[in-house]
Design an enzyme around this catalytic site. Structure first.
Site, short mmCIF file in Angstrom:
data_model
loop_
_atom_site.label_atom_id
_atom_site.label_comp_id
_atom_site.label_asym_id
_atom_site.label_seq_id
_atom_site.Cartn_x
_atom_site.Cartn_y
_atom_site.Cartn_z
N ASP A 100 0.66 -1.23 0.01
CA ASP A 100 0.16 -0.13 -0.03
C ASP A 100 0.96 1.20 0.14
O ASP A 100 0.29 2.26 0.24
CB ASP A 100 -0.83 0.03 1.24
N GLU A 122 -0.41 -9.10 -1.20
CA GLU A 122 -1.09 -8.70 -0.12
C GLU A 122 -2.21 -7.62 -0.21
O GLU A 122 -2.49 -6.33 0.14
CB GLU A 122 -0.24 -7.54 0.83
N GLU A 136 -1.92 5.09 3.46
CA GLU A 136 -2.00 3.66 2.89
C GLU A 136 -3.30 2.92 2.67
O GLU A 136 -3.40 2.01 1.71
CB GLU A 136 -1.20 2.71 3.83
N HIS A 220 6.81 4.45 12.96
CA HIS A 220 6.76 5.36 11.82
C HIS A 220 5.64 5.98 11.09
O HIS A 220 5.94 6.86 10.13
CB HIS A 220 7.90 4.71 10.75
N ARG A 222 2.74 7.83 9.36
CA ARG A 222 2.58 9.26 9.11
C ARG A 222 1.52 10.00 10.00
O ARG A 222 1.51 10.98 10.62
CB ARG A 222 2.07 9.41 7.83
N HIS A 253 13.33 4.82 12.57
CA HIS A 253 13.23 5.04 11.28
C HIS A 253 13.73 6.37 10.89
O HIS A 253 13.86 7.17 11.34
CB HIS A 253 11.68 5.09 11.02
C1 UD1 Z 1 6.89 4.52 3.71
C2 UD1 Z 1 5.67 4.09 3.26
C3 UD1 Z 1 4.91 3.06 4.50
C4 UD1 Z 1 5.94 2.15 4.78
C5 UD1 Z 1 7.09 2.71 5.25
C6 UD1 Z 1 7.87 1.41 5.43
C7 UD1 Z 1 4.12 5.45 1.93
C8 UD1 Z 1 3.13 6.61 1.69
N1 UD1 Z 1 4.68 5.20 2.71
O1 UD1 Z 1 6.84 5.48 4.66
O2 UD1 Z 1 3.39 2.76 3.96
O3 UD1 Z 1 5.11 1.57 6.05
O4 UD1 Z 1 7.69 3.42 3.90
O5 UD1 Z 1 9.14 2.17 6.13
O6 UD1 Z 1 4.67 4.97 0.71
N2 UD1 Z 1 14.54 8.20 4.69
C9 UD1 Z 1 15.63 7.98 4.32
N3 UD1 Z 1 16.40 6.90 3.97
C10 UD1 Z 1 15.50 5.93 3.67
C11 UD1 Z 1 13.98 5.69 3.73
C12 UD1 Z 1 13.48 7.01 4.28
O7 UD1 Z 1 16.38 8.80 4.71
O8 UD1 Z 1 16.15 4.75 3.44
C13 UD1 Z 1 13.58 9.23 5.01
C14 UD1 Z 1 13.78 10.39 3.98
O9 UD1 Z 1 14.05 11.68 4.54
C15 UD1 Z 1 12.42 10.37 3.32
C16 UD1 Z 1 11.54 10.24 4.42
O10 UD1 Z 1 12.43 8.98 5.20
O11 UD1 Z 1 12.01 11.41 2.50
C17 UD1 Z 1 10.19 9.61 4.36
O12 UD1 Z 1 10.10 8.28 3.25
P1 UD1 Z 1 8.79 7.72 2.72
O13 UD1 Z 1 9.07 6.68 1.73
O14 UD1 Z 1 8.06 9.04 1.86
O15 UD1 Z 1 7.77 7.43 3.76
P2 UD1 Z 1 7.86 6.45 5.11
O16 UD1 Z 1 7.57 7.36 6.41
O17 UD1 Z 1 9.13 5.77 5.16
N1 UDP Z 2 12.59 -4.12 9.73
C1 UDP Z 2 14.16 -4.24 9.50
N2 UDP Z 2 14.91 -3.36 10.34
C2 UDP Z 2 14.47 -2.58 11.35
C3 UDP Z 2 12.99 -2.57 11.62
C4 UDP Z 2 12.08 -3.29 10.67
O1 UDP Z 2 14.59 -4.88 8.90
O2 UDP Z 2 15.10 -1.83 11.76
C5 UDP Z 2 11.70 -5.02 8.92
C6 UDP Z 2 10.82 -5.89 9.77
O3 UDP Z 2 11.46 -7.06 10.04
C7 UDP Z 2 9.59 -5.68 8.73
C8 UDP Z 2 9.69 -4.59 7.84
O4 UDP Z 2 11.01 -4.07 8.12
O5 UDP Z 2 9.70 -7.05 8.04
C9 UDP Z 2 8.85 -3.60 8.23
O6 UDP Z 2 9.18 -2.67 7.60
P1 UDP Z 2 8.29 -1.03 8.24
O7 UDP Z 2 7.85 -1.31 9.78
O8 UDP Z 2 9.48 -0.15 7.80
O9 UDP Z 2 7.05 -0.91 7.21
P2 UDP Z 2 5.47 -1.61 7.28
O10 UDP Z 2 5.49 -3.01 7.54
O11 UDP Z 2 4.72 -0.76 8.71
O12 UDP Z 2 4.94 -0.98 5.89
#
Ligand code: UD1
Ligand code: UDP
Length: 385
Positions: A100, A122, A136, A220, A222, A253
């Site tokens: 999602d 999923e 999501e 993490h 939003r 995160h």
């Molecule tokens: C996204 C997904 C969420 C998922 C999550 C998993 C959407 C809308 N949200 O949220 O469903 O649960 O990923 O973790 O798609 N950032 C880094 N390095 C990284 C990743 C993220 O620096 O490797 C920081 C950056 O500043 C980036 C911010 O996190 O702009 C947000 O990343 P984004 O993918 O937009 O949203 P998540 O909150 O990670």
């Molecule tokens: N995970 C990881 N390292 C971490 C935290 C989570 O590898 O420090 C893994 C966790 O085992 C799971 C996935 O990341 O499989 C979940 O990702 P996240 O919580 O970012 O996203 P969501 O599942 O909520 O979309």
């Protein structure tokens, strides 16, 4: 000779990478039927790199789209443009998306514009609350409108799709691929020689001690930015100061809306250890060593039952209600006092704790990826007839 099916697998974030890794491995085992291209939008950077590394995935295309503190609209517009180019370049028979995220929704959306079939891994998870999880819940509802094949992880997800009028012939009950991923991960770790143990595990071994209960935390979402993250952190702080025999380990995160308040409130507390996001290998190791888990993660709620770890869910709504109904996870919301109360209950009351140890994983049996590949073969045979 049967015409091979051209599959594009698209992902952008950590959880999509983890949950599509076993599907990619299964497609690769079926080279007589499938031609595979792998695309990463790069919605995540470091956190996805950890996954790609652990699962040894080699993306053919990396759009590398992440920017710091990206807004939903910014990342969306980059994905739309990027994926149009990818589809023009690869012209697949079907694209697989997972879950999602913005990557999943917009890959499906652009595929729809290009009249390309979509398989949704999923499918059918719902809270029916458009603000939680945000965005999501709407992303996955919209993907369901677009997808041709809906790989539902549970009976409940299948039921939700049917109730929305989704064509029953397109719904396949598969289990969640996250269970395939965690079993693959555990097997890889078990086979690894001691001398190759990851540096992060060596570091964690110094912190995790048998005479202190380890509580693992991730957060993490939003919809929790602001007050709710602060409430959860305050609850952790209060509990950490009351219980000197616990260690709270929290890989934070990288989203600055999360990491900033977490470090401000929890930094410098002796029995709270803040880490950068951990690779899947050390994270699995840590889950396994933990006494219980506090999380708002979708994937962690699904993985914890395999490792028999109780979960306190710090969200107001969850689409993973199966484990709540089994009594092995609890949906707490983000109220500070309620979190403190439930942490105390698990720490002080062994019989309450034992009630929350999983006796089964309701989310999958480790064979989801095989079912997905089988369903794609059958679908394309039908389409060809
Ligand atoms: C996204 C997904 C969420 C998922 C999550 C998993 C959407 C809308 N949200 O949220 O469903 O649960 O990923 O973790 O798609 N950032 C880094 N390095 C990284 C990743 C993220 O620096 O490797 C920081 C950056 O500043 C980036 C911010 O996190 O702009 C947000 O990343 P984004 O993918 O937009 O949203 P998540 O909150 O990670
Ligand atoms: N995970 C990881 N390292 C971490 C935290 C989570 O590898 O420090 C893994 C966790 O085992 C799971 C996935 O990341 O499989 C979940 O990702 P996240 O919580 O970012 O996203 P969501 O599942 O909520 O979309």
């Amino acid at each position: 000779m049967v015409k091979k099916i051209k599959i594009l697998v698209s992902f952008g974030t950590r959880p999509e990478g983890i949950k599509l890794a076993p599907v990619i491995k299964e497609i690769e085992k079926n080279k007589d039927y499938f031609i595979l291209s792998i695309c990463s939008t790069g919605q995540h950077r470091e956190m996805l790199a950890q996954v790609i590394d652990f699962f040894e995935i080699k993306p053919d295309i990396n759009l590398n789209l992440m920017t710091a503190n990206q807004t939903l609209s910014e990342i969306s517009s980059r994905i739309i443009q990027g994926m149009e180019d990818v589809f023009n370049q690869t012209s697949p028979d079907i694209v697989l998306v997972q879950g999602d995220t913005t990557t999943a929704f917009l890959t499906a959306f652009v595929a729809f514009y290009g009249k390309i079939r979509v398989g949704h891994v999923e499918a059918g998870l719902r809270t029916f609350n458009k603000h939680s999880p945000f965005p999501e819940e709407i992303n996955r509802q919209l993907i369901s409108k677009i997808a041709d094949l809906h790989f539902a992880p549970t009976e409940k997800a299948k039921e939700s799709l049917l109730n929305e009028g989704t064509d029953e012939n397109g719904i396949i009950l598969t289990g969640n691929t996250v269970v395939d991923a965690i079993l693959w991960g555990i097997d890889k770790i078990d086979k690894k020689p001691e001398k190759d143990k990851s540096e992060d595990i060596k570091l964690l071994e110094k912190i995790v001690s048998p005479d202190k209960k380890t509580i693992l935390v991730t957060m993490h979402r939003r919809e929790s930015f602001g007050e709710e993250i602060k409430n959860v952190c305050e609850a952790l702080k209060v509990t950490a100061s009351k219980y000197k025999n616990i260690n709270i380990i929290y890989p934070v995160h990288l989203n600055p809306n999360v990491s900033r308040p977490v470090h401000e409130i929890l930094g410098g507390i002796k029995n709270i250890k803040l880490f950068e996001p951990l690779g899947y290998e050390p994270f699995l190791w840590l889950m396994n060593k933990s006494y219980f888990i506090i999380t708002d993660s979708g994937g962690v709620q699904e993985e914890a039952p395999t490792l028999k770890k109780p979960v306190l869910v710090i969200r107001k709504f969850t689409e993973r209600s199966e484990s709540v109904e089994m009594g092995i996870s609890k949906l707490l919301g983000t109220d500070k006092e309620n979190i403190i109360k439930n942490m105390r209950l698990l720490l002080d009351n062994e019989s309450e704790y034992k009630k929350m140890i999983a006796y089964a994983n309701p989310y999958g049996d480790g064979k989801a990826s095989r079912r997905i590949c089988k369903a794609m073969k059958e679908y394309f045979k039908i389409c060809a007839e």
